[in-house]
Design a protein around this motif. Structure first.
Motif, PDB file in Angstrom:
ATOM      1  N   VAL A   1      -1.261  -1.350  -4.187  1.00 39.01           N
ATOM      2  CA  VAL A   1      -2.427  -0.327  -4.373  1.00 39.01           C
ATOM      3  C   VAL A   1      -2.007   0.962  -3.889  1.00 39.01           C
ATOM      4  O   VAL A   1      -1.468   1.250  -2.864  1.00 39.01           O
ATOM      5  CB  VAL A   1      -3.492  -0.950  -3.095  1.00 39.01           C
ATOM      6  N   GLY A   2      -1.827   1.831  -4.916  1.00 42.87           N
ATOM      7  CA  GLY A   2      -1.348   3.151  -4.826  1.00 42.87           C
ATOM      8  C   GLY A   2      -2.053   4.079  -5.611  1.00 42.87           C
ATOM      9  O   GLY A   2      -2.666   4.003  -6.304  1.00 42.87           O
ATOM     10  N   THR A   3      -1.705   5.542  -5.014  1.00 51.39           N
ATOM     11  CA  THR A   3      -2.348   6.456  -5.785  1.00 51.39           C
ATOM     12  C   THR A   3      -1.639   6.763  -6.911  1.00 51.39           C
ATOM     13  O   THR A   3      -0.421   6.307  -7.314  1.00 51.39           O
ATOM     14  CB  THR A   3      -2.201   7.820  -4.887  1.00 51.39           C
TER      15      THR A   3
ATOM     16  N   ILE B   1      -9.107   2.842  -1.221  1.00 55.95           N
ATOM     17  CA  ILE B   1      -8.121   2.020  -0.706  1.00 55.95           C
ATOM     18  C   ILE B   1      -8.921   0.878   0.004  1.00 55.95           C
ATOM     19  O   ILE B   1      -8.491  -0.055  -0.088  1.00 55.95           O
ATOM     20  CB  ILE B   1      -7.032   3.076   0.267  1.00 55.95           C
TER      21      ILE B   1
ATOM     22  N   ILE C   1      -5.330   3.892  -7.454  1.00 52.33           N
ATOM     23  CA  ILE C   1      -6.394   4.611  -7.017  1.00 52.33           C
ATOM     24  C   ILE C   1      -6.202   5.978  -7.050  1.00 52.33           C
ATOM     25  O   ILE C   1      -5.240   6.650  -7.177  1.00 52.33           O
ATOM     26  CB  ILE C   1      -6.475   4.160  -5.738  1.00 52.33           C
TER      27      ILE C   1
ATOM     28  N   ALA D   1      -9.592   7.544   0.485  1.00 53.93           N
ATOM     29  CA  ALA D   1      -9.587   6.500   1.587  1.00 53.93           C
ATOM     30  C   ALA D   1     -10.517   5.308   1.283  1.00 53.93           C
ATOM     31  O   ALA D   1     -10.341   4.125   1.579  1.00 53.93           O
ATOM     32  CB  ALA D   1      -9.547   6.840   3.015  1.00 53.93           C
TER      33      ALA D   1
ATOM     34  N   ARG E   1     -10.122  -1.620  -2.432  1.00 53.82           N
ATOM     35  CA  ARG E   1      -9.531  -2.318  -2.943  1.00 53.82           C
ATOM     36  C   ARG E   1      -8.610  -3.695  -2.025  1.00 53.82           C
ATOM     37  O   ARG E   1      -8.661  -4.602  -2.507  1.00 53.82           O
ATOM     38  CB  ARG E   1      -8.357  -1.555  -3.524  1.00 53.82           C
TER      39      ARG E   1
ATOM     40  N   PRO F   1      -0.229   4.929  -0.646  1.00 49.52           N
ATOM     41  CA  PRO F   1      -1.192   6.147  -0.980  1.00 49.52           C
ATOM     42  C   PRO F   1      -0.316   7.603  -0.746  1.00 49.52           C
ATOM     43  O   PRO F   1      -0.641   8.256   0.215  1.00 49.52           O
ATOM     44  CB  PRO F   1      -2.216   6.047   0.002  1.00 49.52           C
TER      45      PRO F   1
ATOM     46  N   LEU G   1       0.849  -1.240   0.152  1.00 50.83           N
ATOM     47  CA  LEU G   1      -0.050   0.053  -0.036  1.00 50.83           C
ATOM     48  C   LEU G   1       1.154   1.252  -0.070  1.00 50.83           C
ATOM     49  O   LEU G   1       1.714   1.358   0.925  1.00 50.83           O
ATOM     50  CB  LEU G   1      -0.839  -0.024   1.222  1.00 50.83           C
TER      51      LEU G   1
END
Length: 125
Positions: free
Chosen positions: A38-40, A66, A58, A63, A69, A16, A14
């Motif tokens: 899972v990343g911005t 996130i 994302i 949030a 996912r 973000p 992760l």
């Protein structure tokens, strides 16, 4: 070397970030260990975090996305495995030997074109 055991203990990476990142080496390192990201979309190379293949891009500061996912991946081990395999395959193209081979091939083609040995519009053999 210190991060490897941490990566190996997890299923997902992760990341973000709110900051516009450059390449995002940390994403590639995690992917090399089989962790889908899972990343911005601003947390590194968008071309590495590919929906359904290597991870879950994302929107920035979302949030809820996130959480959705992470829950999805937790509840869908087959999807997690697909992303994990895809992540590892995607970063193989970044290995220095692979990059060097590609560069050598492209430069060879450019030299052939320059010397008139082949057309710029023909496909490589």
């Amino acid at each position: 070397a210190e991060l490897l055991p941490l990566y190996q203990k997890h299923d997902v990476f992760l990341f973000p970030s709110r900051i516009r990142e450059g390449f995002g080496l940390v994403n590639a390192e995690a992917m090399a260990c089989g962790l889908p990201v899972v990343g911005t979309v601003s947390s590194g190379p968008a071309d590495l975090i590919i929906e359904g293949q290597t991870g879950c891009p994302i929107p920035d500061e979302d949030a809820e996305a996130i959480g959705a996912r992470l829950v999805f991946l937790h509840q869908n081990p087959a999807a997690l495995e697909t992303l994990s395999q895809g992540a590892q395959q995607a970063v193989r193209r970044l290995h220095p030997a692979t990059v060097a081979d590609s560069l050598e091939r492209y430069l060879g083609e450019a030299i052939e074109i320059f010397h008139g040995k082949r057309s710029a519009f023909s496909s490589a053999a």
